[in-house]
Write an enzyme that holds these catalytic residues in place. Structure first.
Site, PDB file in Angstrom:
ATOM      1  N   HIS A  47      -0.746  11.352   3.228  1.00 61.15           N
ATOM      2  CA  HIS A  47      -0.457  11.125   4.798  1.00 61.15           C
ATOM      3  C   HIS A  47       0.716  11.796   5.455  1.00 61.15           C
ATOM      4  O   HIS A  47       1.611  12.081   4.590  1.00 61.15           O
ATOM      5  CB  HIS A  47      -0.456   9.426   4.558  1.00 61.15           C
ATOM      6  CG  HIS A  47      -1.226   8.734   4.056  1.00 61.15           C
ATOM      7  ND1 HIS A  47      -2.490   8.483   4.372  1.00 61.15           N
ATOM      8  CD2 HIS A  47      -0.963   8.016   2.924  1.00 61.15           C
ATOM      9  CE1 HIS A  47      -3.220   7.658   3.470  1.00 61.15           C
ATOM     10  NE2 HIS A  47      -2.296   7.351   2.735  1.00 61.15           N
ATOM     11  N   GLN A  56      -0.504   9.506  -1.409  1.00 63.20           N
ATOM     12  CA  GLN A  56      -1.276   8.440  -1.448  1.00 63.20           C
ATOM     13  C   GLN A  56      -1.676   7.953  -2.821  1.00 63.20           C
ATOM     14  O   GLN A  56      -1.615   6.758  -3.207  1.00 63.20           O
ATOM     15  CB  GLN A  56      -2.483   8.198  -0.409  1.00 63.20           C
ATOM     16  CG  GLN A  56      -3.733   8.759  -0.994  1.00 63.20           C
ATOM     17  CD  GLN A  56      -3.695  10.432  -0.682  1.00 63.20           C
ATOM     18  OE1 GLN A  56      -2.888  10.939  -0.151  1.00 63.20           O
ATOM     19  NE2 GLN A  56      -4.591  11.070  -1.188  1.00 63.20           N
ATOM     20  N   HIS A  83      -0.006  -1.763   8.980  1.00 62.66           N
ATOM     21  CA  HIS A  83       1.091  -1.055   8.177  1.00 62.66           C
ATOM     22  C   HIS A  83       2.522  -1.846   8.813  1.00 62.66           C
ATOM     23  O   HIS A  83       3.591  -2.066   8.059  1.00 62.66           O
ATOM     24  CB  HIS A  83       1.256   0.413   8.464  1.00 62.66           C
ATOM     25  CG  HIS A  83       0.057   0.942   8.069  1.00 62.66           C
ATOM     26  ND1 HIS A  83      -1.015   1.446   9.097  1.00 62.66           N
ATOM     27  CD2 HIS A  83      -0.636   1.346   6.895  1.00 62.66           C
ATOM     28  CE1 HIS A  83      -2.118   1.929   8.275  1.00 62.66           C
ATOM     29  NE2 HIS A  83      -1.919   1.754   7.091  1.00 62.66           N
ATOM     30  N   SER A 120       0.815  -1.211  -0.077  1.00 59.12           N
ATOM     31  CA  SER A 120      -0.003   0.103   0.178  1.00 59.12           C
ATOM     32  C   SER A 120       0.769   1.299  -0.035  1.00 59.12           C
ATOM     33  O   SER A 120       2.019   1.232   0.361  1.00 59.12           O
ATOM     34  CB  SER A 120      -0.959   0.143   1.383  1.00 59.12           C
ATOM     35  OG  SER A 120       0.021   0.556   2.446  1.00 59.12           O
ATOM     36  N   CYS A 121       0.321   2.482  -0.204  1.00 58.00           N
ATOM     37  CA  CYS A 121       0.983   3.790  -0.130  1.00 58.00           C
ATOM     38  C   CYS A 121       1.522   3.709   0.971  1.00 58.00           C
ATOM     39  O   CYS A 121       2.679   4.483   0.963  1.00 58.00           O
ATOM     40  CB  CYS A 121       0.007   4.856  -0.345  1.00 58.00           C
ATOM     41  SG  CYS A 121      -1.559   4.604   0.758  1.00 58.00           S
ATOM     42  N   THR A 137      -9.613  10.204   2.743  1.00 59.46           N
ATOM     43  CA  THR A 137     -10.005   9.410   1.363  1.00 59.46           C
ATOM     44  C   THR A 137      -9.377  10.207   0.257  1.00 59.46           C
ATOM     45  O   THR A 137      -8.570  11.093   0.601  1.00 59.46           O
ATOM     46  CB  THR A 137     -11.657   9.348   1.247  1.00 59.46           C
ATOM     47  OG1 THR A 137     -11.763   8.658   0.279  1.00 59.46           O
ATOM     48  CG2 THR A 137     -12.217  10.791   1.265  1.00 59.46           C
TER      49      THR A 137
HETATM   50  P1  NAD Z   1     -10.643   3.220  -6.599  1.00 57.27           P
HETATM   51  O1  NAD Z   1     -11.939   3.136  -6.028  1.00 57.27           O
HETATM   52  O2  NAD Z   1     -10.087   4.928  -6.725  1.00 57.27           O
HETATM   53  O3  NAD Z   1     -10.721   2.740  -8.115  1.00 57.27           O
HETATM   54  C1  NAD Z   1     -11.208   1.208  -8.020  1.00 57.27           C
HETATM   55  C2  NAD Z   1     -12.083   1.484  -9.415  1.00 57.27           C
HETATM   56  O4  NAD Z   1     -12.506  -0.025  -9.590  1.00 57.27           O
HETATM   57  C3  NAD Z   1     -13.092   2.605  -9.434  1.00 57.27           C
HETATM   58  O5  NAD Z   1     -13.264   3.243 -10.621  1.00 57.27           O
HETATM   59  C4  NAD Z   1     -14.255   1.215  -9.673  1.00 57.27           C
HETATM   60  O6  NAD Z   1     -15.330   1.900 -10.334  1.00 57.27           O
HETATM   61  C5  NAD Z   1     -13.949   0.211 -10.109  1.00 57.27           C
HETATM   62  N1  NAD Z   1     -14.411  -1.170  -9.934  1.00 57.27           N
HETATM   63  C6  NAD Z   1     -15.560  -1.459  -9.146  1.00 57.27           C
HETATM   64  N2  NAD Z   1     -15.615  -2.852  -9.471  1.00 57.27           N
HETATM   65  C7  NAD Z   1     -15.111  -3.181 -10.513  1.00 57.27           C
HETATM   66  C8  NAD Z   1     -15.019  -4.448 -11.082  1.00 57.27           C
HETATM   67  N3  NAD Z   1     -15.583  -5.630 -11.062  1.00 57.27           N
HETATM   68  N4  NAD Z   1     -13.998  -4.606 -12.041  1.00 57.27           N
HETATM   69  C9  NAD Z   1     -13.203  -3.549 -12.509  1.00 57.27           C
HETATM   70  N5  NAD Z   1     -13.330  -2.284 -11.883  1.00 57.27           N
HETATM   71  C10 NAD Z   1     -14.205  -2.117 -10.963  1.00 57.27           C
HETATM   72  O7  NAD Z   1      -9.703   2.594  -5.665  1.00 57.27           O
HETATM   73  P2  NAD Z   1      -8.058   2.749  -5.807  1.00 57.27           P
HETATM   74  O8  NAD Z   1      -7.760   3.693  -4.792  1.00 57.27           O
HETATM   75  O9  NAD Z   1      -7.524   2.817  -7.158  1.00 57.27           O
HETATM   76  O10 NAD Z   1      -7.752   1.355  -5.024  1.00 57.27           O
HETATM   77  C11 NAD Z   1      -7.149   0.042  -5.769  1.00 57.27           C
HETATM   78  C12 NAD Z   1      -6.513  -0.692  -5.081  1.00 57.27           C
HETATM   79  O11 NAD Z   1      -5.219   0.106  -4.827  1.00 57.27           O
HETATM   80  C13 NAD Z   1      -6.868  -0.992  -3.682  1.00 57.27           C
HETATM   81  O12 NAD Z   1      -6.354  -2.252  -3.192  1.00 57.27           O
HETATM   82  C14 NAD Z   1      -6.281   0.105  -2.900  1.00 57.27           C
HETATM   83  O13 NAD Z   1      -6.182  -0.424  -1.448  1.00 57.27           O
HETATM   84  C15 NAD Z   1      -5.125   0.220  -3.511  1.00 57.27           C
HETATM   85  N6  NAD Z   1      -4.224   1.413  -3.183  1.00 57.27           N
HETATM   86  C16 NAD Z   1      -4.961   2.699  -3.129  1.00 57.27           C
HETATM   87  C17 NAD Z   1      -4.216   3.840  -2.696  1.00 57.27           C
HETATM   88  C18 NAD Z   1      -5.143   5.144  -2.593  1.00 57.27           C
HETATM   89  O14 NAD Z   1      -4.522   5.930  -1.918  1.00 57.27           O
HETATM   90  N7  NAD Z   1      -6.123   5.256  -3.227  1.00 57.27           N
HETATM   91  C19 NAD Z   1      -2.830   3.837  -2.844  1.00 57.27           C
HETATM   92  C20 NAD Z   1      -2.339   2.560  -2.989  1.00 57.27           C
HETATM   93  C21 NAD Z   1      -2.862   1.298  -2.885  1.00 57.27           C
END
Ligand code: NAD
Length: 348
Positions: free
Chosen positions: A226, A307, A200, A147-148, A177
């Site tokens: 963060h 993040q 973490h 993760s981030c 968020t």
């Molecule tokens: P997000 O909610 O911004 O994006 C997820 C996307 O997936 C959305 O556009 C949603 O519409 C789409 N989606 C929903 N159901 C789906 C499906 N069945 N098939 C395909 N797409 C679908 O989420 P994110 O922040 O990009 O997080 C994605 C991953 O990255 C998670 O594991 C999260 O923990 C990780 N992550 C997030 C961050 C952050 O700060 N945002 C940082 C590091 C890692």
């Protein structure tokens, strides 16, 4: 072990989900000369599907979703199944927990996949950070980019392991968020993670094996970065200059100073905007150099984490390692050069 693509062929990458992480990884791939985006999976026919459709071929998760896109007049090339047929590898950036459901689909089609930090370590048994364990992912089929927050802690802690067996106590102030999210809070509250250590610490130790680390975390009402307060105990006394020298060798760590009136995450994000970073992304972990203090055998510092973007270069390096396209040094150098990492030039 699944088939490894001939290294002369450009790696064909499918992006499953085009949200915060997926859209950034997709764009970063378009800057590389050894990989390309075959298409991206969108689940909803919304404004972001229209934006994505200008840059990439759109696929949908399954046949049931096709109709809604057709009704919205958004061109779709096929389903995830079709994307898998055209891709060598999938970057799965679906919401937390979806990766676990998707892995059997990738396995059935004998496709490699990179997962994100919202998934459990056990999904792949290989959690990845380019500085710490690039070579562990060599030739592997399934890798999870941490993760981030975990990426940020590993970036600044891993180089310190050169000074011997360190003990780490870190407190994380987490953004509530991401900026585009209008549904999640907190709005007027500080929310401690009552599980101690927060996830973490063990996550960092899944990459820097055996590290003595404990973490605590609170969520606060901001969308801008963060902040971590980190305390490291060394086995022997270490000079500040020696610590700084280790960090300054690494492009994925950047420095700011309170002396230049960079006193908050708002100003760090402002630097990103003013220096022309795409989407004001800051792939680097940003360390306040005036906070770096040594007291006896202990080191203290503050770092800020964008993040939305710090894991993006790690995804690119994970792909290169899994397909054995480049050595660790060459891959990191290529990723950094193409994403302009280490060029956070501002001020004097
Ligand atoms: P997000 O909610 O911004 O994006 C997820 C996307 O997936 C959305 O556009 C949603 O519409 C789409 N989606 C929903 N159901 C789906 C499906 N069945 N098939 C395909 N797409 C679908 O989420 P994110 O922040 O990009 O997080 C994605 C991953 O990255 C998670 O594991 C999260 O923990 C990780 N992550 C997030 C961050 C952050 O700060 N945002 C940082 C590091 C890692």
């Amino acid at each position: 072990m699944l088939e490894i693509t001939n290294r002369d062929i450009m790696l064909k990458v499918g992006i499953n989900a085009y949200g915060t992480i997926g859209k950034r990884v997709a764009e970063a791939i378009t800057n590389q000369d050894d990989m390309k985006v075959v298409g991206v999976v969108k689940a909803h026919p919304n404004y972001m599907s229209l934006v994505a459709g200008k840059k990439f071929k759109i696929f949908v998760p399954d046949k049931n979703t096709l109709n809604s896109f057709q009704e919205a007049g958004i061109r779709v090339e096929g389903t995830l199944q079709n994307l898998l047929d055209e891709s060598d590898v999938i970057v799965d950036a679906t919401p937390e927990g979806y990766g676990e459901k998707n892995k059997p689909i990738y396995e059935k089609e004998k496709k490699k996949a990179v997962f994100q930090g919202g998934e459990e370590h056990e999904l792949t048994n290989l959690s990845f950070n380019a500085y710490a364990n690039y070579d562990e992912a060599r030739g592997k089929d399934y890798v999870r980019v941490v993760s981030c927050n975990t990426t940020a802690l590993i970036r600044t802690l891993f180089p310190l392991t050169d000074f011997g067996k360190i003990k780490v106590r870190a407190n994380l102030v987490r953004r509530a968020t991401d900026p585009d999210d209008y549904k999640k809070g907190p709005i007027n509250s500080i929310v401690p993670d009552l599980k101690i250590p927060s996830h973490h610490g063990p996550d960092v130790a899944s990459v820097i094996k055996g590290l003595d680390i404990q973490t605590m975390a609170v969520k606060v009402p901001t969308t801008l970065m963060h902040v971590h307060f980190v305390n490291v105990t060394f086995p022997n006394q270490v000079r500040k200059e020696d610590v700084m020298e280790k960090w300054k060798m690494l492009r994925r760590i950047a420095f700011v100073s309170g002396k230049d009136e960079v006193k908050s995450t708002s100003q760090i994000m402002d630097i990103a905007r003013e220096t022309g970073r795409t989407r004001s992304d800051l792939y680097e972990i940003v360390l306040w150099n005036d906070s770096v203090s040594i007291k006896g055998n202990e080191l203290f510092y503050y770092q800020a984490v964008h993040q939305e973007s710090d894991v993006v270069p790690e995804n690119i390096d994970a792909l290169r390692s899994m397909f054995e396209l480049e050595s660790k040094e060459k891959s990191i150098e290529k990723t950094d050069r193409t994403l302009k990492i280490g060029e956070l030039a501002y001020g004097r």
